[in-house]
Motif scaffolding. Structure first.
Motif, mmCIF file in Angstrom:
data_model
loop_
_atom_site.group_PDB
_atom_site.id
_atom_site.type_symbol
_atom_site.label_atom_id
_atom_site.label_comp_id
_atom_site.label_asym_id
_atom_site.label_seq_id
_atom_site.Cartn_x
_atom_site.Cartn_y
_atom_site.Cartn_z
ATOM 1 N N MET A 1 0.846 -1.200 0.000
ATOM 2 C CA MET A 1 0.000 0.000 0.000
ATOM 3 C C MET A 1 0.876 1.242 0.000
ATOM 4 N N LYS A 2 0.507 2.230 -0.804
ATOM 5 C CA LYS A 2 1.257 3.478 -0.883
ATOM 6 C C LYS A 2 0.686 4.493 0.098
ATOM 7 N N ASN A 3 -0.638 4.626 0.087
ATOM 8 C CA ASN A 3 -1.330 5.456 1.069
ATOM 9 C C ASN A 3 -2.523 4.636 1.545
ATOM 10 N N PHE A 4 -3.272 5.181 2.541
ATOM 11 C CA PHE A 4 -4.474 4.487 2.978
ATOM 12 C C PHE A 4 -5.585 5.512 3.163
ATOM 13 N N LEU A 5 -6.379 5.651 2.094
ATOM 14 C CA LEU A 5 -7.422 6.675 2.066
ATOM 15 C C LEU A 5 -8.810 6.074 1.910
ATOM 16 N N GLY B 1 5.365 19.069 2.757
ATOM 17 C CA GLY B 1 6.786 18.809 2.520
ATOM 18 C C GLY B 1 7.570 18.798 3.817
ATOM 19 N N VAL B 2 7.271 19.753 4.682
ATOM 20 C CA VAL B 2 7.987 19.835 5.961
ATOM 21 C C VAL B 2 7.638 18.651 6.850
ATOM 22 N N LEU B 3 6.351 18.368 6.988
ATOM 23 C CA LEU B 3 5.953 17.245 7.847
ATOM 24 C C LEU B 3 6.583 15.943 7.355
ATOM 25 N N SER B 4 6.697 15.802 6.056
ATOM 26 C CA SER B 4 7.324 14.584 5.511
ATOM 27 C C SER B 4 8.778 14.427 5.948
ATOM 28 N N GLN B 5 9.418 15.547 6.264
ATOM 29 C CA GLN B 5 10.819 15.485 6.727
ATOM 30 C C GLN B 5 10.913 14.900 8.131
ATOM 31 N N ARG C 1 -21.244 20.990 -0.942
ATOM 32 C CA ARG C 1 -21.028 19.578 -1.219
ATOM 33 C C ARG C 1 -19.896 19.340 -2.192
ATOM 34 N N THR C 2 -19.820 20.156 -3.214
ATOM 35 C CA THR C 2 -18.764 19.942 -4.208
ATOM 36 C C THR C 2 -17.393 20.059 -3.547
ATOM 37 N N ALA C 3 -17.218 21.105 -2.761
ATOM 38 C CA ALA C 3 -15.934 21.297 -2.074
ATOM 39 C C ALA C 3 -15.646 20.123 -1.143
ATOM 40 N N ASP C 4 -16.641 19.734 -0.333
ATOM 41 C CA ASP C 4 -16.407 18.626 0.600
ATOM 42 C C ASP C 4 -16.035 17.344 -0.146
ATOM 43 N N TYR C 5 -16.759 17.057 -1.212
ATOM 44 C CA TYR C 5 -16.535 15.775 -1.898
ATOM 45 C C TYR C 5 -15.266 15.759 -2.751
ATOM 46 N N GLU C 6 -14.620 16.911 -2.895
ATOM 47 C CA GLU C 6 -13.263 16.905 -3.475
ATOM 48 C C GLU C 6 -12.251 16.400 -2.448
ATOM 49 N N ASP C 7 -12.636 16.377 -1.182
ATOM 50 C CA ASP C 7 -11.791 15.877 -0.086
ATOM 51 C C ASP C 7 -10.409 16.540 -0.146
ATOM 52 N N ARG C 8 -10.472 17.810 -0.140
ATOM 53 C CA ARG C 8 -9.339 18.669 -0.438
ATOM 54 C C ARG C 8 -8.143 18.534 0.516
ATOM 55 N N ILE C 9 -8.391 18.488 1.809
ATOM 56 C CA ILE C 9 -7.256 18.474 2.746
ATOM 57 C C ILE C 9 -6.448 17.188 2.586
ATOM 58 N N ILE C 10 -7.129 16.053 2.693
ATOM 59 C CA ILE C 10 -6.374 14.791 2.621
ATOM 60 C C ILE C 10 -5.714 14.635 1.252
ATOM 61 N N ASN C 11 -6.412 15.049 0.197
ATOM 62 C CA ASN C 11 -5.824 14.894 -1.142
ATOM 63 C C ASN C 11 -4.629 15.819 -1.352
ATOM 64 N N ALA C 12 -4.672 16.995 -0.766
ATOM 65 C CA ALA C 12 -3.522 17.893 -0.884
ATOM 66 C C ALA C 12 -2.319 17.314 -0.143
ATOM 67 N N PHE C 13 -2.554 16.712 1.014
ATOM 68 C CA PHE C 13 -1.427 16.085 1.706
ATOM 69 C C PHE C 13 -0.868 14.925 0.907
ATOM 70 N N VAL C 14 -1.738 14.137 0.305
ATOM 71 C CA VAL C 14 -1.253 13.038 -0.529
ATOM 72 C C VAL C 14 -0.413 13.578 -1.686
ATOM 73 N N LYS C 15 -0.874 14.669 -2.280
ATOM 74 C CA LYS C 15 -0.182 15.225 -3.438
ATOM 75 C C LYS C 15 1.220 15.710 -3.081
ATOM 76 N N TYR C 16 1.349 16.364 -1.938
ATOM 77 C CA TYR C 16 2.626 17.017 -1.623
ATOM 78 C C TYR C 16 3.500 16.278 -0.609
ATOM 79 N N ALA C 17 2.940 15.308 0.103
ATOM 80 C CA ALA C 17 3.768 14.570 1.054
ATOM 81 C C ALA C 17 4.704 13.637 0.312
ATOM 82 N N THR C 18 5.835 13.372 0.917
ATOM 83 C CA THR C 18 6.780 12.417 0.321
ATOM 84 C C THR C 18 6.849 11.134 1.141
#
Lengths: 313, 313, 313
Positions: C1-5, C97-101, C117-134
């Motif tokens: 598993m790479k992430n767990f969402l 990026g910092v937290l990943s360090q 609803r549209t904003a919530d269902y984009e699941d923005r916070i968790i997806n942004a962390f997935v995008k930028y975390a290493t």
């Protein structure tokens, strides 16, 4: 010990005092005791000394320590049969049951409201956790008692007494805020039960503590008379038990060098935090007879003794 | 080292930089160093990077780490002789004395009020802890300095420099809020003392830092002139020292690709958090010359070097 | 598993259930697995069970565990190209990026606003962390899913089922507050994918969940019809997905002993905290068919399975 809520849970006071001194003398040698076990500290009210000393004690014994501040949003329901359609989000049945799944010892701090004496003296939060938890529960100060402080105080007295049965004076002292009776109740209860000390309580008229804690002690309303010949002077403010929650500004009750001069070169004790030059003068607090930092240190070892006792160690 | 409050406490900068790089290169091999020891991190102001990197450093060395947020309710008294019948519940004498009982190293973060320069520049909170603590004290940023950030910055420069004595430019940059001078003061102080770099400071008129930190550096009021030929560009906003706490909206001072083109293909540095497209453009921050994440990583190793140094390791 | 969402990240459900049961059966024997590794739990919203069970799971595997409450002051920017001269102090690019360090696994909790609803269902916070975390990212409940709860629920069903393919009923129940759909969405999604159970969903008209989660399940608007013959009854309130965020007071939907009598002596499940006598009666919750504490316990082992999986263990 099954739980640790008051002196009535202590195996014996000398036994707990000796265990505390043992852990103090063998720092870093006891981490096998709670290896793989978890301690949860749950705070319904803020804390500095209690939090840090209990965490330190947990680490000393090898616990994984988890501290939770529950003061903010977590509204618990305590009534049986409640229809929970208002503020309370969780019943203590579930709360205590769930927390018990995540730890081996559950430590809880709560404070009284100081408005409704009957409610406060039922000590509802800690007792509800004891009722529903499936692991041992430790009081980190409840509405009416602070037993880990009292045990640390016993350790401190044991370390410093120079006579077989020293005279210990618990004296009320002024304070700008309305404070619980918990520390005073508990100290009285422990000193009365401990046959190695002789307790006198001094407080203004109207500030007598509940007799369930003080029965067996001498209670005087004259501070100077009480302090004469004392070996240990323990200062503490508390609000009135009889006129529940009432306070009084009585600067004559501040513990000063002049009053300490009436004693048998007594040690000065206070549980901290202390209001300087209100509860006690700088001169007393900064003197070499002040034991306040020793008491704070002994909080760690008192907690270690209790935690180990609850694990059967 | 007895305490770690500023560059003046550093054994030497090269020594600390080398230690930091050593711990970075030997991750997970140094947990014996502080085994059985406790680090308390006390935050009077919130923190992300500092908290996490210091905790990580503590764990790297084997410390038990306890982090306390003291920002909310814990009002300390700092005056000698105060009659504490108002808001302050505890004197720093007791606070520092008690905390010293519970740890082997005490790390403290505090911020300036940015209203009263004299009071801020006395750096009262950290200095009071140093005065009354009986264990080593580490600054996690004080009212006027942020030495662990500066050490991490030195490590980052040491890792990336391509010449013997690179030109380092500290440049003021815009920001919507009123910020302390601490990061800039400290960075200047470290760069001036470190003979392996050549420091130029660029800031608008009215934003000169206190000379106690900058004496020995070139100070220019023209950003482009300063940046010419730079090997490292360190951007940071600070409010005015001379017109204390004043701010200015000067979009011309944003660090942009155009300005970076004036440099010697300089690396870009910032302590984070950074306001994108206010302090610095996306283009600079997202380029491969940006070291901001490297700096954040090096916070851990800077803290490890300092904590180890305080234990005599 | 790479992430767990979500369930889509699960190797397979049976594999994760087996791993969870393995860690549960071998408590304290797996601390080598993440020795020297750090888990950061980042909470944008408060949490009790999730925090404690994830910390416990981390310790079980030997992680150093750091928990951060980010709810208060830490305003993140999510827009690319934003000019950050307003409230947001840090862009999620730097934050992740910092937290990943500072960690090897990053776990994040966030909640929906329940307004857009549209904003919530984009699941923005968790997806942004997935995008930028290493480093691998774990959802500790996001705006629209709560996968660790669902995995714990699978474990609990696996431990208690008495037939090959039990009938599982997810039923809407009343609640005084406006709640997310996350637990219900996730439970539906896992049950649908898990071929070892047969899912029926019961909810009032107007409370159908999004079909992306429920496609493949039977959806009924009659609770009694749904519950007939059930082996497991899972109660949960959620606000409307179609009339986004709307609630309804429908006391007829409370799960009671009478309704449980329609089932195949079903087990009762709820993720907690639960409003007694609103969501479900005392009689059901206090019966020996209630699995709510078992579910809470299994949160630890579900998290252990996931964390170990993310380390490749």
């Amino acid at each position: 010990m099954k739980n640790f809520l008051s002196v009535h849970d202590a195996t014996t006071i000398p036994d707990l005092v000796n265990r505390a001194r043992h852990y103090k003398a063998s720092r870093n040698e006891n981490r096998e005791l709670a290896d793989g076990k978890t301690l949860i500290n749950l705070f319904f009210n803020p804390s500095l000394r209690t939090r840090l000393s209990t965490e330190r004690a947990g680490y000393e014994l090898g616990f994984q320590v988890i501290t939770m501040d529950a003061g903010g949003g977590w509204k618990l329901e305590f009534e049986d049969g409640a229809v929970m359609n208002l503020d309370s989000a969780e019943h203590v049945k579930e709360a205590a049951g769930v927390l018990s799944q995540y730890c081996d010892v559950l430590a809880v701090r709560s404070f009284p409201g100081l408005e409704d004496r009957t409610a406060d003296y039922e000590d509802r939060i800690i007792n509800a956790f004891v009722k529903y938890a499936t692991v041992p529960v430790v009081s980190l100060e409840s509405a009416i008692r602070h037993p880990l402080q009292s045990l640390a105080d016993c350790v401190t007295i044991a370390e410093h007494r120079q006579t077989d049965r020293p005279k210990v004076v618990l004296t009320w002292a002024p304070h700008p805020r309305k404070l619980p009776q918990a520390v005073a109740n508990s100290f009285a209860e422990w000193m009365v039960k401990w046959d190695e000390v002789d307790l006198t309580i001094a407080n203004p008229e109207g500030f007598d503590l509940a007799t369930e804690f003080t029965a067996g002690a001498r209670v005087l309303h004259n501070q100077e008379e009480a302090m004469r010949g004392a070996d240990f002077v323990y200062a503490k403010n508390w609000s009135s038990y009889t006129d529940y929650g009432a306070t009084a500004q009585l600067p004559d009750w501040t513990v000063s060098e002049q009053k300490m001069a009436l004693t048998n070169d007594a040690f000065f004790m206070h549980c901290l935090p202390v209001r300087r030059n209100v509860v006690v003068t700088d001169g007393v607090l900064d003197s070499d007879r002040s034991l306040v930092l020793r008491q704070a240190d002994n909080r760690t070892w008192a907690a270690a003794a209790v935690l180990a006792g609850l694990l059967g160690g």
